[in-house]
Design a protein around this motif. Structure first.
Motif, PDB file in Angstrom:
ATOM      1  N   PRO A   1       1.037  -0.863  -0.047  1.00 26.95           N
ATOM      2  CA  PRO A   1      -0.164  -0.144  -0.223  1.00 26.95           C
ATOM      3  C   PRO A   1       0.726   1.580   0.027  1.00 26.95           C
ATOM      4  O   PRO A   1       2.263   1.790   0.756  1.00 26.95           O
ATOM      5  CB  PRO A   1      -0.780  -0.556   1.258  1.00 26.95           C
ATOM      6  N   PHE A   2       0.773   2.469  -0.771  1.00 27.58           N
ATOM      7  CA  PHE A   2       0.851   3.394  -0.498  1.00 27.58           C
ATOM      8  C   PHE A   2       0.117   4.529  -0.875  1.00 27.58           C
ATOM      9  O   PHE A   2      -1.228   4.397  -1.422  1.00 27.58           O
ATOM     10  CB  PHE A   2       2.076   3.569  -1.811  1.00 27.58           C
ATOM     11  N   SER A   3       0.484   5.498  -0.809  1.00 27.33           N
ATOM     12  CA  SER A   3      -0.681   7.050  -1.066  1.00 27.33           C
ATOM     13  C   SER A   3      -1.401   7.372  -2.546  1.00 27.33           C
ATOM     14  O   SER A   3      -0.804   7.160  -3.286  1.00 27.33           O
ATOM     15  CB  SER A   3      -0.137   8.334  -0.331  1.00 27.33           C
ATOM     16  N   TRP A   4      -3.032   7.455  -2.451  1.00 25.49           N
ATOM     17  CA  TRP A   4      -3.380   7.535  -2.854  1.00 25.49           C
ATOM     18  C   TRP A   4      -3.721   9.059  -2.775  1.00 25.49           C
ATOM     19  O   TRP A   4      -4.446   9.052  -2.457  1.00 25.49           O
ATOM     20  CB  TRP A   4      -4.006   6.727  -4.108  1.00 25.49           C
ATOM     21  N   VAL A   5      -3.950   9.729  -4.365  1.00 26.36           N
ATOM     22  CA  VAL A   5      -4.072  11.019  -3.583  1.00 26.36           C
ATOM     23  C   VAL A   5      -4.379  12.229  -5.278  1.00 26.36           C
ATOM     24  O   VAL A   5      -4.107  12.002  -6.814  1.00 26.36           O
ATOM     25  CB  VAL A   5      -3.700  12.263  -3.307  1.00 26.36           C
ATOM     26  N   ALA A   6      -6.162  12.348  -5.140  1.00 24.56           N
ATOM     27  CA  ALA A   6      -6.420  13.337  -6.621  1.00 24.56           C
ATOM     28  C   ALA A   6      -6.429  14.486  -6.687  1.00 24.56           C
ATOM     29  O   ALA A   6      -5.799  15.259  -6.092  1.00 24.56           O
ATOM     30  CB  ALA A   6      -8.262  13.504  -6.311  1.00 24.56           C
ATOM     31  N   PRO A   7      -5.485  14.846  -8.410  1.00 21.69           N
ATOM     32  CA  PRO A   7      -5.094  16.043  -8.972  1.00 21.69           C
ATOM     33  C   PRO A   7      -5.698  17.036  -8.088  1.00 21.69           C
ATOM     34  O   PRO A   7      -5.445  18.179  -7.442  1.00 21.69           O
ATOM     35  CB  PRO A   7      -5.057  15.302  -9.826  1.00 21.69           C
ATOM     36  N   ALA A   8      -7.171  16.982  -7.840  1.00 25.16           N
ATOM     37  CA  ALA A   8      -8.291  18.089  -7.858  1.00 25.16           C
ATOM     38  C   ALA A   8      -7.808  18.117  -5.671  1.00 25.16           C
ATOM     39  O   ALA A   8      -8.142  19.681  -5.792  1.00 25.16           O
ATOM     40  CB  ALA A   8      -9.752  17.731  -8.379  1.00 25.16           C
ATOM     41  N   ASP A   9      -7.595  17.561  -5.172  1.00 29.75           N
ATOM     42  CA  ASP A   9      -7.121  17.353  -3.729  1.00 29.75           C
ATOM     43  C   ASP A   9      -6.120  18.104  -3.852  1.00 29.75           C
ATOM     44  O   ASP A   9      -5.808  19.370  -2.502  1.00 29.75           O
ATOM     45  CB  ASP A   9      -7.224  16.098  -3.309  1.00 29.75           C
ATOM     46  N   ILE A  10      -5.135  17.747  -4.339  1.00 32.83           N
ATOM     47  CA  ILE A  10      -3.382  18.779  -4.757  1.00 32.83           C
ATOM     48  C   ILE A  10      -4.058  20.245  -4.507  1.00 32.83           C
ATOM     49  O   ILE A  10      -3.536  20.641  -4.331  1.00 32.83           O
ATOM     50  CB  ILE A  10      -2.388  18.060  -5.747  1.00 32.83           C
ATOM     51  N   ALA A  11      -4.331  20.160  -5.416  1.00 35.60           N
ATOM     52  CA  ALA A  11      -5.156  21.798  -5.890  1.00 35.60           C
ATOM     53  C   ALA A  11      -5.765  22.035  -5.388  1.00 35.60           C
ATOM     54  O   ALA A  11      -5.726  23.757  -4.918  1.00 35.60           O
ATOM     55  CB  ALA A  11      -5.978  22.203  -7.689  1.00 35.60           C
ATOM     56  N   ALA A  12      -6.246  21.782  -4.432  1.00 34.53           N
ATOM     57  CA  ALA A  12      -7.191  21.814  -3.127  1.00 34.53           C
ATOM     58  C   ALA A  12      -6.090  22.619  -2.203  1.00 34.53           C
ATOM     59  O   ALA A  12      -6.648  23.833  -1.587  1.00 34.53           O
ATOM     60  CB  ALA A  12      -8.255  21.782  -3.302  1.00 34.53           C
ATOM     61  N   VAL A  13      -6.247  21.718  -1.835  1.00 31.49           N
ATOM     62  CA  VAL A  13      -4.784  22.276  -0.329  1.00 31.49           C
ATOM     63  C   VAL A  13      -3.420  22.999  -0.920  1.00 31.49           C
ATOM     64  O   VAL A  13      -3.674  23.823  -0.464  1.00 31.49           O
ATOM     65  CB  VAL A  13      -3.835  20.873   0.174  1.00 31.49           C
ATOM     66  N   ALA A  14      -3.477  23.374  -2.710  1.00 29.33           N
ATOM     67  CA  ALA A  14      -2.417  24.299  -2.225  1.00 29.33           C
ATOM     68  C   ALA A  14      -3.013  25.819  -2.683  1.00 29.33           C
ATOM     69  O   ALA A  14      -2.861  27.296  -1.748  1.00 29.33           O
ATOM     70  CB  ALA A  14      -1.803  23.818  -3.967  1.00 29.33           C
ATOM     71  N   ALA A  15      -4.134  25.975  -2.697  1.00 28.99           N
ATOM     72  CA  ALA A  15      -5.103  27.144  -3.661  1.00 28.99           C
ATOM     73  C   ALA A  15      -5.032  27.519  -1.960  1.00 28.99           C
ATOM     74  O   ALA A  15      -5.403  28.799  -1.687  1.00 28.99           O
ATOM     75  CB  ALA A  15      -6.690  27.351  -3.932  1.00 28.99           C
ATOM     76  N   SER A  16      -5.761  26.750  -0.714  1.00 23.41           N
ATOM     77  CA  SER A  16      -6.707  26.828  -0.131  1.00 23.41           C
ATOM     78  C   SER A  16      -5.036  27.508   1.271  1.00 23.41           C
ATOM     79  O   SER A  16      -5.850  28.228   2.008  1.00 23.41           O
ATOM     80  CB  SER A  16      -6.815  25.814   0.920  1.00 23.41           C
TER      81      SER A  16
END
Length: 138
Positions: free
Chosen positions: A15-30
């Motif tokens: 197992p390893f981390s899986w993250v949606a690109p939109a979630d990366i963008a949302a964290v960066a924008a916030s």
């Protein structure tokens, strides 16, 4: 995905981390939109849960309505596949570095916490993003 198999470099049960690109963008924008922000900040994004390739192909298979399996390939075979898909040598090595680094005891700098855990599940991403793409291209 169309053929029902996915070539991978990691053990399929790891197992390893899986993250949606939109979630990366949302964290960066916030972070960038905060009035008190300045300078630099490193913020991990780990997705909602760690998944193995076996978990991933099961979820994606359910979304697509077909069986999908993952199988390991040698590093040089993956390099050849990526180059054959039109990636530059630098792009190939960037992907190889990310993947091979995960199988060598990788520990994220920032562990999973409520702050680093994002919302979008693989199933939700696959339904919204992957399924329409594969449907449109046959």
């Amino acid at each position: 995905m169309r053929s029902g198999t996915v070539a991978v470099l990691l053990p399929t049960g790891q197992p390893f981390s899986w993250v949606a690109p939109a979630d990366i963008a949302a964290v960066a924008a916030s972070l960038l939109l905060r009035a008190d922000w300045s300078g630099r900040r490193v913020q991990a994004v780990h997705g909602p849960q760690d998944l193995s390739w076996d978990d991933v192909v099961a979820v994606v298979g359910d979304v697509l309505g077909r069986t999908v399996t993952a199988h390991r390939v040698a590093d040089d075979d993956m390099r050849a596949t990526l180059a054959g898909a039109g990636m530059s040598p630098a792009q190939v090595e960037a992907i190889m570095g990310m993947s091979t680094g995960l199988r060598e005891g990788f520990v994220p700098e920032q562990p999973r916490t409520p702050v680093t855990t994002t919302d979008t599940t693989l199933g939700a991403w696959a339904w919204a993003e992957l399924r329409p793409t594969l449907d449109a291209t046959g």
